[in-house]
Enzyme design. Structure first.
Site, PDB file in Angstrom:
ATOM      1  NE  ARG A   1      -3.362   2.354   2.951  1.00 46.38           N
ATOM      2  CZ  ARG A   1      -4.639   2.495   2.600  1.00 46.38           C
ATOM      3  NH1 ARG A   1      -5.226   1.533   1.928  1.00 46.38           N
ATOM      4  NH2 ARG A   1      -5.309   3.579   2.907  1.00 46.38           N
TER       5      ARG A   1
ATOM      6  CG  HIS B   1      -8.245   1.145  -3.094  1.00 50.06           C
ATOM      7  ND1 HIS B   1      -7.682   0.005  -2.532  1.00 50.06           N
ATOM      8  CD2 HIS B   1      -8.706   1.890  -2.044  1.00 50.06           C
ATOM      9  CE1 HIS B   1      -7.799   0.069  -1.214  1.00 50.06           C
ATOM     10  NE2 HIS B   1      -8.405   1.197  -0.895  1.00 50.06           N
TER      11      HIS B   1
ATOM     12  CD  GLN C   1     -12.918   0.299  -0.534  1.00 52.28           C
ATOM     13  OE1 GLN C   1     -12.116   0.403   0.373  1.00 52.28           O
ATOM     14  NE2 GLN C   1     -14.214   0.084  -0.308  1.00 52.28           N
TER      15      GLN C   1
ATOM     16  CG  ASP D   1     -12.222   8.511  -1.834  1.00 55.55           C
ATOM     17  OD1 ASP D   1     -12.167   8.492  -0.581  1.00 55.55           O
ATOM     18  OD2 ASP D   1     -11.269   8.172  -2.551  1.00 55.55           O
TER      19      ASP D   1
ATOM     20  CB  CYS E   1     -13.505   3.712  -0.120  1.00 51.02           C
ATOM     21  SG  CYS E   1     -12.883   5.333  -0.555  1.00 51.02           S
TER      22      CYS E   1
ATOM     23  NE  ARG F   1     -10.837  -2.939   1.169  1.00 50.60           N
ATOM     24  CZ  ARG F   1      -9.820  -2.121   1.459  1.00 50.60           C
ATOM     25  NH1 ARG F   1     -10.022  -1.015   2.137  1.00 50.60           N
ATOM     26  NH2 ARG F   1      -8.594  -2.404   1.052  1.00 50.60           N
TER      27      ARG F   1
END
Length: 340
Positions: free
Chosen positions: A108, A135, A138, A231, A272, A317
């Protein structure tokens, strides 16, 4: 029979076919059910997983750690201050070292090139836990949430509003198109997706029989949407003038009016996380007082409403990430007929 996933990395959505993404979503649902029934599923017994983090994390770190433990693997967190990565040791050298000791690596961080290099030089599966471009884990959680809620994905309409150039917009647009979801991005012209991302999405949408709409009109973007998604307005590490960005994106805030503009009572709201929906964080309080706003990308009343599925999405997740790790590292028996 050949396992489509064994030994593969998951660096961006298009690493897999639409059928393979569908399989991962359904496998995540299966693993979620096994856990709920307390049925052990140690597909990765005895494996060691490196969790390499340049950026801070709540959900990604927790999901990879718990998923690895549930699968019987041992996760090791390697934060940016814990190892020499990037400061005294190159990505390539780090990849070779970690690949010689670990069975899989999660990354990440900032650059997509970093996760691509880790995959190229480590010799083990590498999973993208977020970069500036994509991502992918996600997205699997998002689409698992949508499928749980509506029972299907193809033919749904998802509208993303806000910064249309960030990793979430890219991933939703492309993966949504791959899976036959009608995708709309509502963003000011200066913050719309890059042309190559839009072209990729349109190509997949054509094959899947879905539509792609990119618009600077928030009302048009959300019309008939089954799900509204947003987001944060400023991504991690992005250096911008907050005042200018807020002015640009305030018309795209998910609030009661924008939710009503979908003309559907069944629309769900997704994010998210983390979200600046109130003043209960240092950043939310500081910016809220500075710009005289109670919330930013999503108002608190909508965030807390019955139509919001943000915490189901966050919980998902874990099974989504578990599915990716088990499929790519677990020697699963997956019949070819599933992908025919």
């Amino acid at each position: 029979m050949n396992n489509h996933f064994q030994g593969q990395s998951f660096l961006k959505e298009i690493d897999f076919t639409p059928a393979e993404l569908t399989y991962l979503i359904d496998f995540a649902s299966h693993l979620k059910a096994l856990k709920a029934q307390h049925i052990p599923h140690p597909y990765l017994q005895g494996k060691n997983i490196a969790l390499l983090f340049e950026k801070t994390s709540t959900r990604t770190r927790s999901a990879f750690t718990v998923a690895a433990n549930d699968l019987g693997a041992h996760p090791e967190f390697l934060g940016k201050n814990d190892i020499q990565f990037g400061t005294k040791e190159s990505v390539v050298d780090t990849a070779k070292v970690l690949g010689s000791m670990y069975d899989g690596i999660e990354f990440r961080g900032f650059k997509q090139a970093t996760v691509e290099d880790l995959a190229q030089y480590s010799g083990v599966p590498v999973w993208n836990g977020l970069t500036d471009d994509w991502h992918p884990t996600q997205i699997l959680a998002d689409f698992l949430t949508l499928k749980e809620h509506f029972g299907h994905l193809k033919g749904l309409t998802l509208a993303y509003v806000g910064d249309g150039r960030n990793n979430m917009a890219n991933s939703l647009l492309v993966a949504g198109a791959m899976l036959g979801i009608n995708m709309a991005i509502g963003a000011p012209a200066a913050l719309q997706p890059d042309a190559h991302v839009t072209a990729l999405a349109q190509q997949y949408a054509q094959a899947a029989g879905s539509t792609v709409v990119i618009t600077a009109d928030p009302q048009q973007a959300v019309a008939q949407a089954d799900a509204l998604y947003t987001d944060v307005w400023v991504s991690m590490g992005e250096q911008v003038d907050y005042g200018a960005r807020i002015k640009q994106l305030l018309p795209f805030q998910i609030n009661a009016d924008l939710l009503a503009a979908t003309s559907k009572a069944t629309t769900i709201v997704m994010h998210c996380l983390p979200a600046l929906h109130d003043h209960q964080t240092d950043l939310g309080a500081k910016l809220g007082e500075q710009y005289q706003l109670a919330a930013f990308e999503i108002t608190d009343d909508v965030f807390q409403s019955k139509q919001s599925v943000v915490f189901e999405e966050a919980a998902n997740r874990m099974p989504a990430i578990k599915a990716v790790m088990a499929a790519t590292l677990g020697d699963l028996f997956i019949p070819d007929s599933i992908f025919a």
